[in-house]
Design a protein around this motif. Sequence first.
Motif, short mmCIF file in Angstrom:
data_model
loop_
_atom_site.label_atom_id
_atom_site.label_comp_id
_atom_site.label_asym_id
_atom_site.label_seq_id
_atom_site.Cartn_x
_atom_site.Cartn_y
_atom_site.Cartn_z
N UNK A 113 0.84 -1.18 0.00
CA UNK A 113 0.00 0.00 0.00
C UNK A 113 0.89 1.24 0.00
N UNK A 114 0.54 2.20 -0.83
CA UNK A 114 1.33 3.42 -0.97
C UNK A 114 0.48 4.62 -0.58
N UNK A 115 0.96 5.39 0.40
CA UNK A 115 0.30 6.62 0.81
C UNK A 115 1.02 7.80 0.17
N UNK A 158 -0.61 -2.73 -6.30
CA UNK A 158 -0.29 -1.57 -5.47
C UNK A 158 -1.58 -0.82 -5.21
N UNK A 159 -1.91 -0.66 -3.95
CA UNK A 159 -3.08 0.15 -3.58
C UNK A 159 -2.57 1.53 -3.19
N UNK A 160 -3.09 2.55 -3.85
CA UNK A 160 -2.63 3.92 -3.62
C UNK A 160 -3.72 4.73 -2.94
N UNK A 161 -3.36 5.35 -1.83
CA UNK A 161 -4.23 6.34 -1.20
C UNK A 161 -3.65 7.70 -1.52
N UNK A 200 -10.33 -0.47 1.55
CA UNK A 200 -10.08 0.55 0.54
C UNK A 200 -11.30 0.75 -0.34
N UNK A 201 -12.02 -0.34 -0.61
CA UNK A 201 -13.23 -0.23 -1.42
C UNK A 201 -14.27 0.65 -0.72
#
Length: 227
Positions: A1-3, A51-54, A106-107
Amino acid sequence: MLFVYNHDGGWDSTFYDIFYGKKSAKKSSTNTESEQDINILNIDLQKDQQIHILEPSSIKYIKTVIDDLEKLHSRGEFNRENYQFFYPDLNLHKAKNLPSSRPATLELISAPFMIIEYQEEHLFNAKQEPIKAIDAGYKIYYKARIDDWKDMFFLLDSLSNYQILNSNKKISIRAIASDQSDMAKNYFRTATQEYIKKWGKSETIEKIEFELIATVSDFFSKEELDW
């Protein structure tokens, strides 16, 4: 996960516009790659990796919700000790795990709205006199832009499908102010009137609260501080 978050709160562009490649082309054929462009084909991901990006707006949204819940708790309008994120049981997909153990995925955070259910709480002193009372209810954080009364009509219809309108619990819709037009409250009022005309439930619908809440942003001072 990327903030990804800029600490001065100055980001004012659409975050995903800087990505291109695979399904998205560059903005125009005359554009050349710059430091602000990210070609996702250059990201070295292995098979089945994600990769999940916030991005800044989502992080600001999370901080806004947390800040608002803290304020509501201090006013006795939210039970910080006993709450859960609401996941409806859909026709084809049933929510897993106990309601109290379901995290904010995240969804859910990325969805147009997020529903938080909290339970009642009654505290008494040594003489068994009530000193604090919180009624059970729902806080619904709406971050999508409200451009038409039909947006709010759809939300009310969704709450009905989730059986929330039949729960007799307090319902509060809290729209993120920075993402809304000046007509947001009028759109909600029109939606409630149209919903009552079509489906009734006036006693429940008229009790629903609608409020615009300020967005929380971090800003740093450019002034030098003497110690």
